[in-house]
Design an enzyme around this catalytic site. Structure first.
Site, mmCIF file in Angstrom:
data_model
loop_
_atom_site.group_PDB
_atom_site.id
_atom_site.type_symbol
_atom_site.label_atom_id
_atom_site.label_comp_id
_atom_site.label_asym_id
_atom_site.label_seq_id
_atom_site.Cartn_x
_atom_site.Cartn_y
_atom_site.Cartn_z
ATOM 1 N N ASP A 59 75.925 3.635 82.793
ATOM 2 C CA ASP A 59 75.872 3.743 84.109
ATOM 3 C C ASP A 59 76.969 2.881 84.797
ATOM 4 O OD1 ASP A 59 75.733 5.227 86.515
ATOM 5 O OD2 ASP A 59 73.331 4.604 86.640
ATOM 6 N N GLU A 73 70.563 5.176 96.120
ATOM 7 C CA GLU A 73 70.630 4.195 95.296
ATOM 8 C C GLU A 73 69.720 3.267 96.417
ATOM 9 O OE1 GLU A 73 73.244 4.074 91.784
ATOM 10 O OE2 GLU A 73 74.535 5.394 92.735
HETATM 11 C C1 BGC Z 1 74.129 5.982 89.275
HETATM 12 C C2 BGC Z 1 74.120 7.207 88.073
HETATM 13 C C3 BGC Z 1 75.521 7.979 88.473
HETATM 14 C C4 BGC Z 1 76.811 6.816 88.392
HETATM 15 C C5 BGC Z 1 77.609 7.680 88.293
HETATM 16 C C6 BGC Z 1 75.195 5.453 89.585
HETATM 17 O O1 BGC Z 1 75.208 4.569 90.489
HETATM 18 O O2 BGC Z 1 73.414 5.611 88.765
HETATM 19 O O3 BGC Z 1 72.888 7.896 88.763
HETATM 20 O O4 BGC Z 1 75.552 8.839 87.351
HETATM 21 O O5 BGC Z 1 76.846 5.853 89.246
HETATM 22 O O6 BGC Z 1 78.728 7.885 89.445
#
Ligand code: BGC
Length: 813
Positions: free
Chosen positions: A297, A497
């Site tokens: 991630d 998030e």
């Molecule tokens: C998130 C992921 C996401 C990634 C790419 C991260 O901050 O946790 O779910 O796929 O960013 O954008």
């Protein structure tokens, strides 16, 4: 740290039969044999389009790029679909350019198409997963996957970072809405359906071919079970609970042939998943038989002990095959190459990672697909928001609505009447879509950014006018001619998030409550339509309304709400409510975690609850718990209305002396620094800090890691007014403990602001420090150091997205 021992025999074996084929393996082996070590290292690194140019791929043969949720062609989140396709072509061309004799391995483009192709203006936006969970309809999920894949193909993208298989157990978590359910049952059922929709059904000629893309099962493992619902936090579950609850979606996803798995930011019992060799390698790849590749991630590797964003052999060694290094890819490439040369990463491990990536590329036919614009559906932008796609999304909205209350059988409403449509969500498509929509947080969008979308009001108006009734839009609920009923649409504003983490479940916005109470007082029957990314404590709102609908985050198709709320002109039910809660609804703001199967399970509405027209029932008045909102949320706020938000506190220091600010006033003993409460918009909602000589104001708290916020290009944002211009240097920034302070010179800015009223300043966190790593332990997220006299007012301070790119300071009011 020693890793918690795992017992592989506890875990299911789930590798699908018939996925592995010799021809693919032979081809992969041949490709691998022809690659240099530089090419191999490039293959295991993924960069973000905000930090890489197509031409970079001529030098660095990276395996993949992504557009992070705030990254877009030319830095414009509202860029047209054609700009994405052109950029996809440019990256592709560079990746297969034989410059320097390099192997022509096409680059994969990954994107977060998590509720439709949601980064693209005009795309069909489906309800977020929490609403889909309420629909209990795997066929719907499969169709949504299919449609999402087609819309992705229009813009030339190959790979989506979806589905999220989190089983969210504590609704304070800011990603609860990305979870289908608090219960593994629904997540397991949907996992295969979504993978099939996106990738095609395993065992058919359609698998990873034709109108399909590559899916990602994420985030492995335990993301939904962190303590306190803290994003990226620690999951303390036993191995059995980890398997039975949090891993429930993985066996079906693997059995359906999912080709990639994303490692999670969280830890399991203190150990970050990115570095967790037993879970990634022994369990996922070994026992479960996953033979695709594991992607990291967003700078998730940098959070592993002993690592930085720029250098992290442990994650590769633990089993991450492709490292997501959005802005750190160049240094990571250099260091990883070094680590392979020194043997810190073995050739066998590197080859295994590359083999897995190539296997997925071969299976997906990437070598034969050619440039993105020449592939099926590419450039057909009429697919974005195509009528059939929107019709599917509208069906999804209908199926996701959960009726919590319908006293006196108020719903369905007669469309021939006069219906007031009120509340700040009534005509607000960004709000009904939530986070992960055009931008990361879903902020900064307006209705016009959804050319193929329909607000709740527009959907209602269409149906009401067609039936000969009257729909009146009035956000504040004022009316001239008394309506027959009011539909009040309100709820949470978009977030994503950790930005959405909270400390309690109280719905704090009191405006809709006042509005509904006023309407009731005026004798108008009230229907509440509530947008939220999670169940929230809304007992007062439920009491104030005659009917209450949990709509979650429905996406662009507001018409789906009208389909269910309005009856047919002939009086018959049009569509009944079929949605049932996939999350338990709390009785109080602090009743969390709350999940089906808890020993003392006592929710307001249990898992599976949902009324329907067929089965009418009145809801008695609910208790309205007195709640102290000082149990603050975690929305990045440091100071609100002049007060430090717990756990932060304000400190004044001059020379050797420090004074903690307890109440509305404080002074250092020598009188050099004085602080007192002043009024801005309300009584004592700001602080005036006066310096007569050198001194410092700091807002301190427990050490926190702000590296993630910095890489998401977040800023220190504060509202200030200058009473007395600085006579000497003045700096504003943060204090990073042992790593020193990161300060920006504000003398000119503050001088220009003297007597000019309230302004807002936004300083990018990344501009405050030379190395992002310094932000790992920030002890004071706000500091003002003045070398001489200054009179500064402050009201609100937070870590947030910048509102105006490029602007360092601007007028507020
Ligand atoms: C998130 C992921 C996401 C990634 C790419 C991260 O901050 O946790 O779910 O796929 O960013 O954008």
């Amino acid at each position: 740290m020693t890793e918690t021992k795992v017992r592989p025999d506890l875990w299911p074996v789930c590798a699908p039969a018939g996925l592995r084929d010799e021809a693919t393996e032979t081809r992969v082996a041949a490709l691998l044999a022809g690659m240099t070590v530089e090419e191999k290292v490039g293959q295991i690194i993924q960069a973000d389009i905000a930090s890489i140019e197509p031409a970079d791929l001529l030098t660095y043969r990276l395996g993949s790029i992504l557009n992070g949720a705030n990254s877009a062609p030319g830095g414009d989140n509202h860029a047209p679909a054609s700009a994405y396709l052109a950029l996809a072509d440019a990256f592709y061309e560079a990746s297969v350019d034989p410059a320097g004799g390099a192997a022509a391995i096409p680059v994969l483009w990954g994107t977060d198409a998590v509720h439709g192709h949601n980064n693209i203006v005009g795309a069909t936006i489906f309800p977020h997963n929490i609403g889909l969970g309420a629909a209990r309809d795997p066929d719907l999920i499969r169709e949504i996957g299919r449609v999402t894949a087609r819309e992705m193909q229009a813009t030339g993208m190959d790979w989506t970072f979806a589905p999220t298989l989190a089983v969210a157990r504590d609704d304070r978590w800011g990603r609860t809405y990305e979870s289908y359910s608090e219960d593994p049952e629904i997540v397991a059922e949907y996992a295969a359906a979504m993978v099939e929709g996106l990738q095609g059904a395993l065992g058919t000629a359609d698998f990873l071919r034709g109108e399909h893309v590559i899916a990602t099962a994420k985030h492995f493992l335990g993301d939904g079970g962190t303590k306190g619902g803290v994003d990226q936090g620690d999951n303390p579950a036993t191995e059995e609970a980890l398997r039975d609850i949090h891993a429930a979606g993985y066996p079906p996803a693997i059995a359906a042939g999912v080709q990639t798995v994303m490692a999670s930011f969280n830890s399991w019992r203190g150990e970050k998943l990115h570095g967790h060799r037993s879970l990634l390698t022994d369990i996922l790849k070994g026992r479960m038989g996953f033979d695709g590749f594991v992607v990291g991630d967003w700078n998730g590797h940098g959070q592993v002990e002993g690592c930085t964003n720029d250098s992290c052999a442990p994650v590769v060694n633990a089993g991450v095959d492709m490292v997501m290094a959005p802005d750190s890819w160049r240094a990571l490439y250099r260091n990883t190459l070094e680590q392979v040369r020194s043997g810190e990463i073995s050739t066998a491990r590197l080859d295994d990672a590359v083999r897995r990536i190539l296997r997925v590329k071969v299976r997906y036919g990437l070598f034969e697909r050619g440039r993105p614009s020449g592939r099926p559906n590419a450039g057909d932008f009429s697919l974005l928001g195509a009528p059939a796609h929107r019709a599917l999304a509208r069906r999804a909205v209908r199926e996701s609505l959960v009726l919590l209350k319908n006293n006196g059988g108020l719903l369905p409403l007669d469309p021939r009447g006069r219906i007031l449509v009120a509340g700040d969500g009534a005509h607000n498509i960004p709000k009904q879509c939530g986070g992960w929509t055009i931008t990361w947080l879903g902020e900064g969008n307006v209705n016009d950014d959804f050319p193929n979308g329909q607000s709740i009001y527009d959907g209602l108006r269409e149906a009401i006018e067609a039936a000969g009734g009257q729909a009146i839009l009035s956000e504040d609920g004022r009316w001239r001619e008394k309506p027959d009923a009011a539909i009040v649409v309100f709820g949470e504003n978009p977030y994503a998030e950790f930005q959405g983490d909270r400390r309690h479940l109280d719905f704090e916005d009191e405006a809709p409550l006042r509005l509904m109470r006023r309407l009731k007082g005026e004798g108008v029957p009230v229907v509440a339509v509530f947008f939220s990314g999670r169940p929230l404590y809304v007992n007062p709102e439920i009491n104030a309304a005659d009917a209450f609908v949990a709509a979650f985050l429905p996406g662009t198709e507001g018409g789906g709400v009208a389909d269910v709320l309005l009856r047919r002109p002939d009086g018959a039910v049009n569509h009944d409510f079929t949605g049932r809660l996939s999350f338990s609804w709390p009785k109080t703001p602090t009743q969390t975690p709350l999940n089906r199967g808890d020993p003392d399970y006592d929710p307001l509405f249990p898992y599976g609850y949902g009324l329907s027209y067929r089965d009418p029932k009145d809801l008695p008045r609910l208790d309205e718990a007195a709640f102290d909102p000082s149990a603050e949320d975690g929305s990045g706020e440091i100071v609100r209305a002049g007060r430090a938000r717990p756990p932060y506190r304000m400190i004044l220091s001059a020379g050797d002396e420090t004074v903690a600010v307890e109440g509305a006033a404080a002074t250092t003993a020598d009188g050099r620094l004085r602080l007192r409460a002043v009024d801005r918009k309300a009584q004592e909602d700001a602080r005036l800090v006066e310096w007569t000589g050198p001194g410092r104001l700091a807002v301190e708290g427990p050490a926190q890691d702000l590296t993630r916020q910095a890489s998401a290009r977040m800023a220190l944002v504060f509202s200030y007014a200058v009473d007395v211009a600085p006579a000497a240097a003045v700096r504003v920034g943060i204090e990073c403990g042992e790593r020193g302070a990161g300060l920006a010179d504000m003398m000119e800015t503050f001088r220009a602001a003297e007597g000019e009223g309230w302004r807002r300043a936004e300083i990018l966190l990344s501009d405050l420090v030379a190395e992002a790593d310094a932000l790992r332990a920030v002890v004071a997220p706000f500091v003002v150091e003045s070398d001489g006299p200054l009179g500064l007012r402050l009201s609100d301070i937070r870590i947030a997205m910048r509102e105006r790119a490029g602007a360092q300071a601007s007028q507020e009011d």
